[in-house]
Design a protein around this motif. Structure first.
Motif, PDB file in Angstrom:
ATOM      1  N   THR A  35      12.326 -82.150  19.015  1.00  0.00           N
ATOM      2  CA  THR A  35      11.302 -81.613  19.972  1.00  0.00           C
ATOM      3  C   THR A  35      11.325 -79.932  20.336  1.00  0.00           C
ATOM      4  O   THR A  35      11.942 -79.483  19.515  1.00  0.00           O
ATOM      5  N   TYR A  37      12.335 -76.898  22.212  1.00  0.00           N
ATOM      6  CA  TYR A  37      13.251 -76.811  23.108  1.00  0.00           C
ATOM      7  C   TYR A  37      13.566 -75.114  23.254  1.00  0.00           C
ATOM      8  O   TYR A  37      14.600 -74.897  22.464  1.00  0.00           O
ATOM      9  N   ILE A  41      11.102 -73.891  28.209  1.00  0.00           N
ATOM     10  CA  ILE A  41      10.915 -75.340  27.988  1.00  0.00           C
ATOM     11  C   ILE A  41      12.373 -75.889  28.296  1.00  0.00           C
ATOM     12  O   ILE A  41      12.592 -76.839  29.151  1.00  0.00           O
ATOM     13  N   GLU A  42      13.402 -75.135  27.712  1.00  0.00           N
ATOM     14  CA  GLU A  42      14.801 -75.630  28.058  1.00  0.00           C
ATOM     15  C   GLU A  42      15.091 -75.417  29.488  1.00  0.00           C
ATOM     16  O   GLU A  42      16.012 -76.257  30.047  1.00  0.00           O
ATOM     17  N   HIS A  45      10.864 -76.426  32.376  1.00  0.00           N
ATOM     18  CA  HIS A  45       9.749 -77.683  32.165  1.00  0.00           C
ATOM     19  C   HIS A  45      10.609 -78.742  31.778  1.00  0.00           C
ATOM     20  O   HIS A  45      10.200 -80.010  32.552  1.00  0.00           O
ATOM     21  N   TYR A  46      11.256 -78.950  30.795  1.00  0.00           N
ATOM     22  CA  TYR A  46      11.947 -79.988  30.284  1.00  0.00           C
ATOM     23  C   TYR A  46      12.970 -80.970  31.512  1.00  0.00           C
ATOM     24  O   TYR A  46      12.816 -82.111  31.668  1.00  0.00           O
ATOM     25  N   HIS A  96      13.189 -88.982  26.540  1.00  0.00           N
ATOM     26  CA  HIS A  96      12.716 -87.812  27.136  1.00  0.00           C
ATOM     27  C   HIS A  96      12.043 -86.784  26.343  1.00  0.00           C
ATOM     28  O   HIS A  96      11.134 -86.255  26.458  1.00  0.00           O
ATOM     29  N   TYR A  97      12.919 -86.660  25.106  1.00  0.00           N
ATOM     30  CA  TYR A  97      12.690 -85.748  24.421  1.00  0.00           C
ATOM     31  C   TYR A  97      11.251 -85.957  23.683  1.00  0.00           C
ATOM     32  O   TYR A  97      10.388 -85.071  23.206  1.00  0.00           O
ATOM     33  N   LEU A 100       8.516 -85.252  25.869  1.00  0.00           N
ATOM     34  CA  LEU A 100       7.907 -83.737  26.010  1.00  0.00           C
ATOM     35  C   LEU A 100       7.086 -83.633  24.674  1.00  0.00           C
ATOM     36  O   LEU A 100       6.096 -82.722  24.671  1.00  0.00           O
TER      37      LEU A 100
END
Length: 222
Positions: A35, A37, A41-42, A45-46, A96-97, A100
């Motif tokens: 994904t 990352y 994002i890391e 957001h994630y 979850h990944y 995303l």
């Protein structure tokens, strides 16, 4: 009627291709356990979206996040966008990944489809509309915003808002105007505020342009 049906089928085929092309562009994360990352994002957001979904599963609406600084109102956080409907992807029974991955890729699909619809509404040919969708979805601007999800998710709605807004002006339709307002409200939920400001500026200039050049556009076919 057959000609109309054939034209609609061709338009649907174009939008379907534009919707599916990001799956090929991002095949390494769509079809493999990888994904996006990096950077925001890391860090934001994630984990933020996962935290939101876990709250929702507990029956909480995500009013407050106590884990950053001394806490802040999560419901008012556009970086996470708690009220944004597409965040429900993280509630699906998938890793979850991968949620995303789908969240990001679907927005590139929407960018292409919405731009194609806008171009067709302005009377541009199918080939031109298809190229317009490709340019916006896979151009430098959106690709550069892959790690800036709030800019990406806010920007992809511009073509649809402009499409509904321009049709509302040309057809003098309150229903289409309301539709443009609803999509604009949806766009605000996950977006950086400057993207919303840019969209409002575009709508303002387009309205002035429509006053100076009252042209009625029709669909073109090849």
């Amino acid at each position: 009627m057959r000609g109309i049906d054939s034209a609609h089928r061709k338009d649907l085929a174009l939008t379907a291709i534009l919707f599916l092309l990001p799956l090929i562009c991002f095949a390494d994360v769509v079809f493999f356990p990888r994904t996006f990352y990096y950077l925001d994002i890391e860090r934001l957001h994630y984990p933020g979206k996962i935290f939101l979904v876990e709250l929702l599963k507990k029956g909480q609406l995500g009013f407050w996040n106590p884990y950053i600084f001394m806490g802040f109102p999560l419901l008012a956080e556009p970086e996470v966008g708690p009220l944004y409907p597409l965040n429900l992807l993280f509630a699906l029974p998938i890793p979850h990944y991968y949620a995303l991955t789908l969240f990001i890729v679907i927005h590139y699909s929407l960018a292409g489809v919405f731009t194609c619809l806008l171009a067709r509404s302005l009377g541009i040919s199918r080939a031109g509309s298809f190229i317009s969708g490709l340019v916006f979805a896979f151009g430098g601007f959106l690709m550069a915003q892959l790690t800036n999800i709030s800019i990406l998710t806010g920007s992809v709605w511009l073509p649809l808002i402009l499409c509904l807004f321009s049709l509302a002006i040309r057809r003098r339709s309150y229903a289409l105007a309301v539709g443009a307002g609803i999509v604009l409200a949806l766009q605000i939920l996950p977006s950086h505020p400057q993207i919303t400001l840019y969209i409002l500026i575009v709508l303002g200039f387009y309205y002035l342009y429509s006053l100076l050049t009252p042209v009625s556009y029709t669909h073109l076919t090849l």
